[in-house]
Scaffold this motif. Structure first.
Motif, PDB file in Angstrom:
ATOM      1  N   GLN A 236       0.822  -1.202   0.000  1.00  0.00           N
ATOM      2  CA  GLN A 236       0.000   0.000   0.000  1.00  0.00           C
ATOM      3  C   GLN A 236       0.859   1.257   0.000  1.00  0.00           C
ATOM      4  O   GLN A 236       0.546   2.238  -0.682  1.00  0.00           O
ATOM      5  N   THR A 237       1.950   1.232   0.764  1.00  0.00           N
ATOM      6  CA  THR A 237       2.852   2.382   0.807  1.00  0.00           C
ATOM      7  C   THR A 237       3.433   2.671  -0.568  1.00  0.00           C
ATOM      8  O   THR A 237       3.517   3.823  -1.003  1.00  0.00           O
ATOM      9  N   VAL A 238       3.830   1.607  -1.258  1.00  0.00           N
ATOM     10  CA  VAL A 238       4.378   1.773  -2.603  1.00  0.00           C
ATOM     11  C   VAL A 238       3.305   2.289  -3.558  1.00  0.00           C
ATOM     12  O   VAL A 238       3.549   3.171  -4.385  1.00  0.00           O
ATOM     13  N   ARG A 239       2.091   1.741  -3.427  1.00  0.00           N
ATOM     14  CA  ARG A 239       0.991   2.127  -4.317  1.00  0.00           C
ATOM     15  C   ARG A 239       0.682   3.615  -4.207  1.00  0.00           C
ATOM     16  O   ARG A 239       0.344   4.271  -5.199  1.00  0.00           O
ATOM     17  N   ASP A 240       0.791   4.150  -2.994  1.00  0.00           N
ATOM     18  CA  ASP A 240       0.444   5.549  -2.764  1.00  0.00           C
ATOM     19  C   ASP A 240       1.523   6.513  -3.245  1.00  0.00           C
ATOM     20  O   ASP A 240       1.395   7.719  -3.042  1.00  0.00           O
ATOM     21  N   SER A 241       2.584   6.000  -3.828  1.00  0.00           N
ATOM     22  CA  SER A 241       3.666   6.844  -4.331  1.00  0.00           C
ATOM     23  C   SER A 241       3.984   6.431  -5.762  1.00  0.00           C
ATOM     24  O   SER A 241       3.923   5.263  -6.110  1.00  0.00           O
ATOM     25  N   ASP A 242       4.316   7.399  -6.582  1.00  0.00           N
ATOM     26  CA  ASP A 242       4.710   7.086  -7.962  1.00  0.00           C
ATOM     27  C   ASP A 242       6.222   7.188  -8.135  1.00  0.00           C
ATOM     28  O   ASP A 242       6.739   7.303  -9.245  1.00  0.00           O
ATOM     29  N   GLN A 243       6.959   7.116  -7.017  1.00  0.00           N
ATOM     30  CA  GLN A 243       8.407   7.234  -7.052  1.00  0.00           C
ATOM     31  C   GLN A 243       9.056   5.918  -7.470  1.00  0.00           C
ATOM     32  O   GLN A 243       8.502   4.841  -7.239  1.00  0.00           O
ATOM     33  N   PRO A 244      10.248   5.967  -8.084  1.00  0.00           N
ATOM     34  CA  PRO A 244      10.996   4.728  -8.358  1.00  0.00           C
ATOM     35  C   PRO A 244      11.294   4.023  -7.048  1.00  0.00           C
ATOM     36  O   PRO A 244      11.791   4.647  -6.099  1.00  0.00           O
ATOM     37  N   THR A 245      10.978   2.740  -6.979  1.00  0.00           N
ATOM     38  CA  THR A 245      10.995   2.033  -5.700  1.00  0.00           C
ATOM     39  C   THR A 245      11.582   0.640  -5.831  1.00  0.00           C
ATOM     40  O   THR A 245      11.401  -0.033  -6.853  1.00  0.00           O
ATOM     41  N   LEU A 246      12.248   0.209  -4.766  1.00  0.00           N
ATOM     42  CA  LEU A 246      12.817  -1.132  -4.652  1.00  0.00           C
ATOM     43  C   LEU A 246      12.316  -1.749  -3.347  1.00  0.00           C
ATOM     44  O   LEU A 246      12.321  -1.087  -2.312  1.00  0.00           O
ATOM     45  N   VAL A 247      11.883  -2.998  -3.402  1.00  0.00           N
ATOM     46  CA  VAL A 247      11.520  -3.758  -2.207  1.00  0.00           C
ATOM     47  C   VAL A 247      12.347  -5.035  -2.221  1.00  0.00           C
ATOM     48  O   VAL A 247      12.364  -5.755  -3.225  1.00  0.00           O
ATOM     49  N   ALA A 248      13.041  -5.312  -1.125  1.00  0.00           N
ATOM     50  CA  ALA A 248      13.928  -6.475  -1.101  1.00  0.00           C
ATOM     51  C   ALA A 248      13.918  -7.114   0.279  1.00  0.00           C
ATOM     52  O   ALA A 248      13.632  -6.468   1.284  1.00  0.00           O
ATOM     53  N   GLY A 249      14.263  -8.408   0.302  1.00  0.00           N
ATOM     54  CA  GLY A 249      14.405  -9.110   1.565  1.00  0.00           C
ATOM     55  C   GLY A 249      13.961 -10.552   1.472  1.00  0.00           C
ATOM     56  O   GLY A 249      13.596 -11.051   0.399  1.00  0.00           O
ATOM     57  N   ASP A 250      14.011 -11.205   2.604  1.00  0.00           N
ATOM     58  CA  ASP A 250      13.491 -12.568   2.737  1.00  0.00           C
ATOM     59  C   ASP A 250      12.027 -12.432   3.125  1.00  0.00           C
ATOM     60  O   ASP A 250      11.700 -12.132   4.268  1.00  0.00           O
ATOM     61  N   LEU A 251      11.126 -12.670   2.174  1.00  0.00           N
ATOM     62  CA  LEU A 251       9.705 -12.481   2.420  1.00  0.00           C
ATOM     63  C   LEU A 251       9.067 -13.681   3.119  1.00  0.00           C
ATOM     64  O   LEU A 251       7.889 -13.632   3.466  1.00  0.00           O
ATOM     65  N   ASN A 252       9.840 -14.762   3.294  1.00  0.00           N
ATOM     66  CA  ASN A 252       9.284 -15.991   3.855  1.00  0.00           C
ATOM     67  C   ASN A 252       8.015 -16.398   3.117  1.00  0.00           C
ATOM     68  O   ASN A 252       7.058 -16.891   3.712  1.00  0.00           O
ATOM     69  N   ASP A 253       8.042 -16.184   1.820  1.00  0.00           N
ATOM     70  CA  ASP A 253       6.925 -16.538   0.954  1.00  0.00           C
ATOM     71  C   ASP A 253       7.467 -16.759  -0.447  1.00  0.00           C
ATOM     72  O   ASP A 253       8.474 -16.164  -0.834  1.00  0.00           O
ATOM     73  N   VAL A 254       6.798 -17.613  -1.196  1.00  0.00           N
ATOM     74  CA  VAL A 254       7.237 -17.900  -2.551  1.00  0.00           C
ATOM     75  C   VAL A 254       6.614 -16.912  -3.531  1.00  0.00           C
ATOM     76  O   VAL A 254       5.587 -16.288  -3.249  1.00  0.00           O
ATOM     77  N   ALA A 255       7.238 -16.789  -4.689  1.00  0.00           N
ATOM     78  CA  ALA A 255       6.815 -15.789  -5.663  1.00  0.00           C
ATOM     79  C   ALA A 255       5.398 -16.019  -6.168  1.00  0.00           C
ATOM     80  O   ALA A 255       4.697 -15.074  -6.529  1.00  0.00           O
ATOM     81  N   TRP A 256       4.952 -17.281  -6.212  1.00  0.00           N
ATOM     82  CA  TRP A 256       3.663 -17.605  -6.817  1.00  0.00           C
ATOM     83  C   TRP A 256       2.530 -17.720  -5.806  1.00  0.00           C
ATOM     84  O   TRP A 256       1.417 -18.108  -6.159  1.00  0.00           O
ATOM     85  N   SER A 257       2.765 -17.418  -4.546  1.00  0.00           N
ATOM     86  CA  SER A 257       1.709 -17.548  -3.545  1.00  0.00           C
ATOM     87  C   SER A 257       0.658 -16.461  -3.736  1.00  0.00           C
ATOM     88  O   SER A 257       0.890 -15.424  -4.375  1.00  0.00           O
ATOM     89  N   LYS A 258      -0.504 -16.684  -3.133  1.00  0.00           N
ATOM     90  CA  LYS A 258      -1.585 -15.702  -3.193  1.00  0.00           C
ATOM     91  C   LYS A 258      -1.132 -14.367  -2.616  1.00  0.00           C
ATOM     92  O   LYS A 258      -1.393 -13.305  -3.189  1.00  0.00           O
ATOM     93  N   THR A 259      -0.414 -14.411  -1.485  1.00  0.00           N
ATOM     94  CA  THR A 259      -0.018 -13.178  -0.808  1.00  0.00           C
ATOM     95  C   THR A 259       0.988 -12.373  -1.627  1.00  0.00           C
ATOM     96  O   THR A 259       0.834 -11.158  -1.796  1.00  0.00           O
ATOM     97  N   VAL A 298      10.978  -4.346  -8.145  1.00  0.00           N
ATOM     98  CA  VAL A 298      11.212  -2.964  -8.546  1.00  0.00           C
ATOM     99  C   VAL A 298       9.951  -2.396  -9.184  1.00  0.00           C
ATOM    100  O   VAL A 298       9.091  -3.140  -9.668  1.00  0.00           O
ATOM    101  N   SER A 299       9.847  -1.081  -9.175  1.00  0.00           N
ATOM    102  CA  SER A 299       8.753  -0.415  -9.873  1.00  0.00           C
ATOM    103  C   SER A 299       9.054  -0.396 -11.371  1.00  0.00           C
ATOM    104  O   SER A 299      10.137  -0.795 -11.819  1.00  0.00           O
ATOM    105  N   GLU A 300       8.105   0.086 -12.146  1.00  0.00           N
ATOM    106  CA  GLU A 300       8.227   0.047 -13.605  1.00  0.00           C
ATOM    107  C   GLU A 300       9.311   0.961 -14.154  1.00  0.00           C
ATOM    108  O   GLU A 300       9.589   0.951 -15.364  1.00  0.00           O
ATOM    109  N   HIS A 301       9.968   1.720 -13.291  1.00  0.00           N
ATOM    110  CA  HIS A 301      10.975   2.689 -13.746  1.00  0.00           C
ATOM    111  C   HIS A 301      12.303   2.041 -14.131  1.00  0.00           C
ATOM    112  O   HIS A 301      13.210   2.735 -14.579  1.00  0.00           O
ATOM    113  N   PHE A 302      12.441   0.713 -13.936  1.00  0.00           N
ATOM    114  CA  PHE A 302      13.741   0.069 -14.077  1.00  0.00           C
ATOM    115  C   PHE A 302      13.750  -1.012 -15.155  1.00  0.00           C
ATOM    116  O   PHE A 302      12.725  -1.639 -15.453  1.00  0.00           O
TER     117      PHE A 302
END
Length: 367
Positions: A236-259, A298-302
């Motif tokens: 939600q924080t990323v959605r509320d901003s149109d800035q170039p953005t990176l999110v990284a880390g161990d999400l303890n979740d797989v890429a294809w999960s619902k979440t 990453v956001s669409e800026h990259f």
């Protein structure tokens, strides 16, 4: 004949077990044993394929054999459809970089070090070899912080350090200047996250969020609410901003999960692995039980310059290295996801529930 019939029964039973394991994630429940079946989709697809081809060896089938064959094909179809976007046959969500422009380029290494692991020399050697602009470690305690300081303080002077011995410590080292770096405890008081901006050589600023939410697992959490809420809150924080953005880390979740898929649609973030491969980072010691847990979005800026999984260094995770180039002019070429109103409502309700159960007043986000 009797041996073939016994084999047919065993294969059919295995197919039914795989079918049940495939169906369980469809349950709208957050229990760890339900959400855990999100992980081994590749393994279940492989098992279904082996069962089906093994059944072909015992033709003609009895009714039970037909049940096993149909069940295995359903499993293969469902699981294959879910993981297909992360194969090289699918469309790439982040396009390849073109040309050269070092002033708009940066590299990031993410490594879950595993707190009790003491093989720091192997990781430091790899860091010096690939020379990333930013290093993010997870599960790093005070001992790891000392080793990282010894190796990186001179070359990566901009830092954020959260040495913890609860498996959720984090350390960030950057060659690039950091702006407004700060630590937040988004959902749970013992789970930190790092936020701020880093500045590219050309002067552009990129917003970043480094996260490591608690997994739904025995001994950690009986349900996935806390992980889901933290990811969706960042989304939600990323959605509320149109800035170039990176999110990284161990999400303890797989890429294809619902979440994680909902996180991407809520935030509009892109997964550079889509169309390129799984790049599974966990478990480093078990070749047949691996899935992608460490993420870089990453956001669409990259555009993507390179993506690599590095070598094991004693942790149960492999490090992952990603290199991006800031290219907002090519944003339309990237395949940006988007959430509908129902999905946004689902995310809002998840976050509200987590805040309420934590004893806080939930913050409303107006769509």
């Amino acid at each position: 004949m009797m041996i073939e019939y016994v084999v047919e029964i065993v294969l059919a039973l295995l197919a039914l077990i795989a079918f049940i394991a495939t169906a369980i994630p469809w349950l709208n429940l957050r229990y760890w044993w339900v959400r855990g079946f999100d992980f081994p989709r590749l393994q279940l697809a492989a098992l279904a394929a082996v069962i089906f081809f093994a059944l072909l060896c015992v033709l003609p089938w009895s009714p039970l054999g037909w049940v096993g064959a149909i069940a295995s094909l359903i499993v293969l179809g469902v699981q294959g459809t879910r993981i297909f976007p992360w194969t090289w046959l699918a469309k790439r969500q982040v396009v390849n970089a073109e040309g050269e422009d070092a002033s708009r380029q940066f590299s990031l290494l993410v490594a879950n070090v595993l707190t009790p692991n003491r093989q720091s020399a192997s990781l430091m050697r790899q860091i010096h070899e690939v020379d990333p602009d930013i290093v993010l470690t997870l599960e790093s305690d005070a001992w790891w912080g000392e080793r990282l300081d010894e190796a990186l303080t001179e070359s990566h002077p901009h830092t954020v350090k959260i040495p913890l011995d609860n498996l959720y410590g984090m350390h960030l080292y950057s060659r690039l200047s950091l702006h407004e770096p700060h630590v937040e405890w988004l959902i749970q008081d013992d789970i930190p996250s790092i936020h701020g901006w880093f500045e590219l050589p050309g002067g552009e600023r990129v917003r970043f969020h480094a996260v490591h939410p608690r997994p739904p697992a025995p001994g950690e959490s009986d349900e996935s609410l806390w992980r889901d809420a933290e990811l969706l809150l960042v989304g939600q924080t990323v959605r509320d901003s149109d800035q170039p953005t990176l999110v990284a880390g161990d999400l303890n979740d797989v890429a294809w999960s619902k979440t994680t898929r909902l996180f991407c649609r809520i935030s509009g973030m892109l997964d550079p692995r889509r169309g390129r491969g799984l790049y599974s980072t966990f478990h480093a010691e078990h070749r047949w039980l691996r899935w992608p847990l460490d993420h870089v979005f990453v956001s669409e800026h990259f555009t993507l310059v390179a993506l690599r999984r590095l070598s094991a260094f004693g942790s149960d995770h492999f490090p992952i290295l990603a290199t991006f180039r800031y290219r907002p002019a090519r944003a339309d070429e990237n395949d940006s996801p988007d959430a509908d109103r129902e999905e946004r409502q689902d995310a809002e309700e998840t976050i509200e529930e987590a805040h309420e159960r934590r004893g806080e007043e939930p913050v409303k986000n107006d769509d």
